[in-house]
Design a protein around this motif. Structure first.
Motif, PDB file in Angstrom:
ATOM      1  N   ARG A 199       0.832  -1.218   0.000  1.00 29.65           N
ATOM      2  CA  ARG A 199       0.000   0.000   0.000  1.00 29.65           C
ATOM      3  C   ARG A 199       0.862   1.262   0.000  1.00 29.65           C
ATOM      4  O   ARG A 199       0.531   2.252  -0.658  1.00 29.65           O
ATOM      5  N   ALA A 200       1.977   1.236   0.724  1.00 29.69           N
ATOM      6  CA  ALA A 200       2.859   2.393   0.768  1.00 29.69           C
ATOM      7  C   ALA A 200       3.488   2.661  -0.603  1.00 29.69           C
ATOM      8  O   ALA A 200       3.682   3.822  -0.994  1.00 29.69           O
ATOM      9  N   SER A 201       3.802   1.595  -1.336  1.00 29.94           N
ATOM     10  CA  SER A 201       4.372   1.755  -2.675  1.00 29.94           C
ATOM     11  C   SER A 201       3.373   2.451  -3.592  1.00 29.94           C
ATOM     12  O   SER A 201       3.722   3.364  -4.349  1.00 29.94           O
ATOM     13  N   VAL A 202       2.118   2.003  -3.536  1.00 32.59           N
ATOM     14  CA  VAL A 202       1.073   2.618  -4.354  1.00 32.59           C
ATOM     15  C   VAL A 202       0.886   4.084  -3.947  1.00 32.59           C
ATOM     16  O   VAL A 202       0.812   4.984  -4.795  1.00 32.59           O
ATOM     17  N   ALA A 203       0.845   4.335  -2.636  1.00 33.69           N
ATOM     18  CA  ALA A 203       0.607   5.692  -2.145  1.00 33.69           C
ATOM     19  C   ALA A 203       1.739   6.641  -2.521  1.00 33.69           C
ATOM     20  O   ALA A 203       1.509   7.835  -2.763  1.00 33.69           O
ATOM     21  N   THR A 204       2.965   6.135  -2.580  1.00 30.82           N
ATOM     22  CA  THR A 204       4.101   6.986  -2.926  1.00 30.82           C
ATOM     23  C   THR A 204       4.030   7.443  -4.379  1.00 30.82           C
ATOM     24  O   THR A 204       4.388   8.581  -4.712  1.00 30.82           O
ATOM     25  N   ILE A 205       3.554   6.561  -5.256  1.00 29.99           N
ATOM     26  CA  ILE A 205       3.493   6.876  -6.683  1.00 29.99           C
ATOM     27  C   ILE A 205       2.219   7.622  -7.047  1.00 29.99           C
ATOM     28  O   ILE A 205       2.188   8.389  -8.015  1.00 29.99           O
ATOM     29  N   ALA A 206       1.165   7.436  -6.256  1.00 31.35           N
ATOM     30  CA  ALA A 206      -0.160   7.961  -6.596  1.00 31.35           C
ATOM     31  C   ALA A 206      -0.200   9.463  -6.884  1.00 31.35           C
ATOM     32  O   ALA A 206      -0.919   9.886  -7.804  1.00 31.35           O
ATOM     33  N   PRO A 207       0.524  10.321  -6.152  1.00 31.70           N
ATOM     34  CA  PRO A 207       0.434  11.751  -6.457  1.00 31.70           C
ATOM     35  C   PRO A 207       0.790  12.114  -7.887  1.00 31.70           C
ATOM     36  O   PRO A 207       0.269  13.077  -8.448  1.00 31.70           O
ATOM     37  N   HIS A 208       1.679  11.330  -8.500  1.00 27.64           N
ATOM     38  CA  HIS A 208       2.061  11.602  -9.891  1.00 27.64           C
ATOM     39  C   HIS A 208       0.883  11.404 -10.837  1.00 27.64           C
ATOM     40  O   HIS A 208       0.824  12.024 -11.906  1.00 27.64           O
ATOM     41  N   ASP A 209      -0.047  10.530 -10.440  1.00 27.18           N
ATOM     42  CA  ASP A 209      -1.215  10.233 -11.275  1.00 27.18           C
ATOM     43  C   ASP A 209      -2.485  10.900 -10.763  1.00 27.18           C
ATOM     44  O   ASP A 209      -3.576  10.619 -11.253  1.00 27.18           O
ATOM     45  N   SER A 210      -2.367  11.774  -9.806  1.00 27.20           N
ATOM     46  CA  SER A 210      -3.546  12.285  -9.115  1.00 27.20           C
ATOM     47  C   SER A 210      -4.331  13.305  -9.935  1.00 27.20           C
ATOM     48  O   SER A 210      -3.798  13.946 -10.854  1.00 27.20           O
ATOM     49  N   GLN A 211      -5.578  13.463  -9.564  1.00 23.45           N
ATOM     50  CA  GLN A 211      -6.426  14.478 -10.191  1.00 23.45           C
ATOM     51  C   GLN A 211      -5.834  15.868  -9.993  1.00 23.45           C
ATOM     52  O   GLN A 211      -5.844  16.697 -10.923  1.00 23.45           O
ATOM     53  N   GLU A 212      -5.310  16.127  -8.808  1.00 24.34           N
ATOM     54  CA  GLU A 212      -4.758  17.445  -8.517  1.00 24.34           C
ATOM     55  C   GLU A 212      -3.600  17.783  -9.455  1.00 24.34           C
ATOM     56  O   GLU A 212      -3.503  18.922  -9.948  1.00 24.34           O
ATOM     57  N   ARG A 213      -2.727  16.823  -9.691  1.00 28.66           N
ATOM     58  CA  ARG A 213      -1.592  17.098 -10.584  1.00 28.66           C
ATOM     59  C   ARG A 213      -2.072  17.415 -11.983  1.00 28.66           C
ATOM     60  O   ARG A 213      -1.582  18.352 -12.628  1.00 28.66           O
ATOM     61  N   PHE A 214      -3.024  16.643 -12.483  1.00 30.73           N
ATOM     62  CA  PHE A 214      -3.469  16.857 -13.862  1.00 30.73           C
ATOM     63  C   PHE A 214      -4.274  18.140 -14.003  1.00 30.73           C
ATOM     64  O   PHE A 214      -4.184  18.824 -15.033  1.00 30.73           O
ATOM     65  N   GLU A 215      -5.002  18.489 -12.982  1.00 28.69           N
ATOM     66  CA  GLU A 215      -5.687  19.780 -13.032  1.00 28.69           C
ATOM     67  C   GLU A 215      -4.686  20.928 -12.998  1.00 28.69           C
ATOM     68  O   GLU A 215      -4.898  21.973 -13.634  1.00 28.69           O
ATOM     69  N   SER A 216      -3.558  20.749 -12.296  1.00 31.44           N
ATOM     70  CA  SER A 216      -2.520  21.773 -12.286  1.00 31.44           C
ATOM     71  C   SER A 216      -1.871  21.933 -13.656  1.00 31.44           C
ATOM     72  O   SER A 216      -1.304  22.987 -13.966  1.00 31.44           O
ATOM     73  N   LEU A 217      -1.957  20.882 -14.487  1.00 28.84           N
ATOM     74  CA  LEU A 217      -1.427  20.954 -15.855  1.00 28.84           C
ATOM     75  C   LEU A 217      -2.427  21.582 -16.821  1.00 28.84           C
ATOM     76  O   LEU A 217      -2.105  21.805 -17.992  1.00 28.84           O
ATOM     77  N   GLY A 218      -3.644  21.819 -16.325  1.00 28.28           N
ATOM     78  CA  GLY A 218      -4.657  22.419 -17.178  1.00 28.28           C
ATOM     79  C   GLY A 218      -5.686  21.443 -17.720  1.00 28.28           C
ATOM     80  O   GLY A 218      -6.536  21.822 -18.532  1.00 28.28           O
ATOM     81  N   VAL A 219      -5.636  20.206 -17.280  1.00 24.79           N
ATOM     82  CA  VAL A 219      -6.591  19.188 -17.729  1.00 24.79           C
ATOM     83  C   VAL A 219      -7.883  19.329 -16.926  1.00 24.79           C
ATOM     84  O   VAL A 219      -7.851  19.472 -15.699  1.00 24.79           O
ATOM     85  N   THR A 220      -9.010  19.243 -17.615  1.00 28.41           N
ATOM     86  CA  THR A 220     -10.304  19.189 -16.937  1.00 28.41           C
ATOM     87  C   THR A 220     -10.618  17.721 -16.638  1.00 28.41           C
ATOM     88  O   THR A 220     -10.782  16.917 -17.565  1.00 28.41           O
ATOM     89  N   VAL A 221     -10.644  17.365 -15.365  1.00 29.69           N
ATOM     90  CA  VAL A 221     -10.867  15.976 -14.959  1.00 29.69           C
ATOM     91  C   VAL A 221     -12.302  15.822 -14.472  1.00 29.69           C
ATOM     92  O   VAL A 221     -12.741  16.550 -13.573  1.00 29.69           O
ATOM     93  N   ILE A 222     -13.027  14.888 -15.066  1.00 29.10           N
ATOM     94  CA  ILE A 222     -14.402  14.594 -14.669  1.00 29.10           C
ATOM     95  C   ILE A 222     -14.439  13.162 -14.168  1.00 29.10           C
ATOM     96  O   ILE A 222     -14.106  12.226 -14.916  1.00 29.10           O
ATOM     97  N   ARG A 223     -14.832  12.972 -12.912  1.00 23.34           N
ATOM     98  CA  ARG A 223     -14.823  11.642 -12.312  1.00 23.34           C
ATOM     99  C   ARG A 223     -16.135  10.927 -12.621  1.00 23.34           C
ATOM    100  O   ARG A 223     -16.982  10.697 -11.766  1.00 23.34           O
ATOM    101  N   ALA A 224     -16.291  10.569 -13.883  1.00 27.60           N
ATOM    102  CA  ALA A 224     -17.475   9.842 -14.342  1.00 27.60           C
ATOM    103  C   ALA A 224     -17.105   9.074 -15.592  1.00 27.60           C
ATOM    104  O   ALA A 224     -16.180   9.448 -16.324  1.00 27.60           O
ATOM    105  N   ALA A 225     -17.827   7.991 -15.842  1.00 25.10           N
ATOM    106  CA  ALA A 225     -17.610   7.199 -17.052  1.00 25.10           C
ATOM    107  C   ALA A 225     -18.170   7.936 -18.252  1.00 25.10           C
ATOM    108  O   ALA A 225     -19.211   8.609 -18.164  1.00 25.10           O
ATOM    109  N   GLY A 226     -17.499   7.833 -19.375  1.00 21.11           N
ATOM    110  CA  GLY A 226     -17.975   8.454 -20.599  1.00 21.11           C
ATOM    111  C   GLY A 226     -18.675   7.458 -21.495  1.00 21.11           C
ATOM    112  O   GLY A 226     -18.233   6.317 -21.637  1.00 21.11           O
TER     113      GLY A 226
END
Length: 450
Positions: free
Chosen positions: A85-112
């Motif tokens: 779990r710690a391994s997953v948690a350490t890497i997770a911020p790189h894939d997080s919604q917050e990071r991608f929104e900081s890059l300018g991506v609009t993230v919608i947490r729903a299936a398309g």
């Protein structure tokens, strides 16, 4: 909502494309109903490798070495899973919604779901885009068989809080072999059930080597076709495997729950139909990663993202034709790139045990090179570090490097990577040392040149 690019799925392919496109200035909408990072981060590559690392530590204690007595390892399974779990948690911020929104991506947490050739519905939001990329991934394959309602899959096994006393695994592919060895080394009894031999799509010699070593570690391997199941158990005519837990490891099927017909996107049971440019039957829509049906590897998904990026964002032509390596992270590791060989090919082979480092490390395995019309066509490696060493050969295939250039590469000594170069030596040695013309030239030079 109108955008340049709408991506369905925030796994490896979707995240790589979203990050690249947004940083290049495109307007990007990313749709993800589940966990950011997809299978690789949350239930696949990352947790499994963390588990394998802990299991390898246990096996090292158990095995010992020359002049070093082995001891029975004391395994704290709760601590092992905490490491996972710690391994997953350490890497997770790189894939997080917050990071991608900081890059300018609009993230919608729903299936398309497609509602037309250029529109998608995600929750209450309708998105119209110039281009779409389907990156919805895949999910574990669960057969339609009675008694499987309590079975574990690659997605649910990470919720275990106690070490299984006896893990029954249905399947014999890469994931099945990795988890079988890991749980066995951590202390579980393990039985693998499959109708065919393990790793039937891999090099037969490499598969046989791994199968033999898994059995030496105490893993029971049975060829059978189960007809029904129970809690922790599988049954077939004339036999049974009854354990404490049952794990389904029969592969994965593509996630196609996005109404492809509404967008004019053709699909099959293997995934979305695409051409070499990863375009679907709707030219505005691409498919990448597991759902594209071209292999289920995280690095392949990332490569697909680059192919789509060049087309959808930069307007440049691109095709998915690069050689894609694969690795199985067992001990020994197995790695392969290119072809396994076909009639008429020349096979060059060299044992790790014939290298000096193989002698000092008591290494088991081999390097096998496939030559076709004097060119490298494929490589299979088995042994320690195979997954790392395959990168060299992938580059050689991608750049169509000549055999003479590969043979002339200087490698560190002593290293197991010398095995591939030594295999090449079996190709050049007869041409140099058993060649009458070469000997005539040498005699002439020695007689005439001062």
């Amino acid at each position: 909502m109108k955008t340049d690019l709408c991506i369905l799925g925030a796994g490896s392919a979707g995240l790589s494309l979203a990050a690249g496109a947004a940083q290049m200035g495109a307007r990007v909408v990313l749709l993800e109903p589940g966990e950011m990072g997809g299978d690789c981060l949350n239930t696949g590559c990352v947790p499994s490798k963390a588990l394998i690392h802990a299991a390898a530590a246990a096996q090292a204690q158990r095995k010992g070495g020359p002049g070093v007595a082995g001891v029975t390892p004391q395994v704290d399974f709760a601590a092992v899973m905490a490491h996972v779990r710690a391994s997953v948690a350490t890497i997770a911020p790189h894939d997080s919604q917050e990071r991608f929104e900081s890059l300018g991506v609009t993230v919608i947490r729903a299936a398309g779901r497609f509602t037309g050739p250029d529109t998608v519905q995600a929750g209450e939001q309708t998105i119209q885009a110039r281009r779409f990329a389907i990156a919805t991934g895949a999910r574990p394959l669960v057969p339609d068989l009675p008694g499987l309602d309590q079975a574990l899959t690659s997605e649910t096994i990470w919720s275990l809080s106690e070490l299984p006393t006896h893990l029954v695994i249905w399947g014999a592919g890469a994931m099945a072999c990795e988890l079988a060895q890991a749980f066995r080394r951590l202390g579980s009894e393990v039985t693998m059930i499959n109708r065919s031999a393990p790793l039937r799509n891999e090099d037969p010699e490499a598969a046989a080597l791994l199968t033999s070593l898994l059995q030496e570690e105490g893993i029971r391997i049975v060829k059978a076709q189960p007809t029904h199941a129970g809690p922790g158990a599988l049954y077939w005519p004339g036999g049974a495997a009854e354990g404490s837990h049952l794990l389904l490891a029969l592969g994965r099927k593509p996630n196609l729950d996005f109404d492809p017909q509404a967008a004019g996107v053709a699909v099959t049971a293997q995934g979305v139909t695409t051409d070499d440019r990863l375009r679907t039957t709707n030219r505005r829509i691409f498919a990448m990663g597991d759902v594209a049906g071209r292999g289920q590897f995280t690095h392949l998904a990332g490569y697909h993202a680059g192919v789509v990026l060049r087309q959808a964002v930069l307007g440049l032509p691109a095709k998915a034709r690069a050689p894609i390596p694969r690795a199985i992270w067992t001990e020994p590791e197995l790695a392969q790139v290119g072809d396994l060989g076909e009639p008429g090919d020349q096979i060059l082979r060299f044992d790790l045990g014939q290298t000096d480092r193989g002698v000092t490390d008591q290494a088991q395995g081999f390097a096998k090179l496939v030559l076709r019309r004097g060119r490298l066509a494929g490589v299979t490696l088995a042994g320690p570090g195979a997954g790392e060493q395959i990168g060299f050969w992938t580059l050689a295939l991608a750049t169509r490097t000549r055999l003479s250039t590969l043979a002339g590469v200087v490698l560190p000594y002593p290293s197991l990577s010398e095995s591939g170069k030594r295999a090449l030596g079996t190709y050049f040695s007869p041409r140099l040392f058993d060649n009458g013309l070469v000997k005539l030239i040498v005699r002439t030079v020695q007689r005439l040149v001062p």
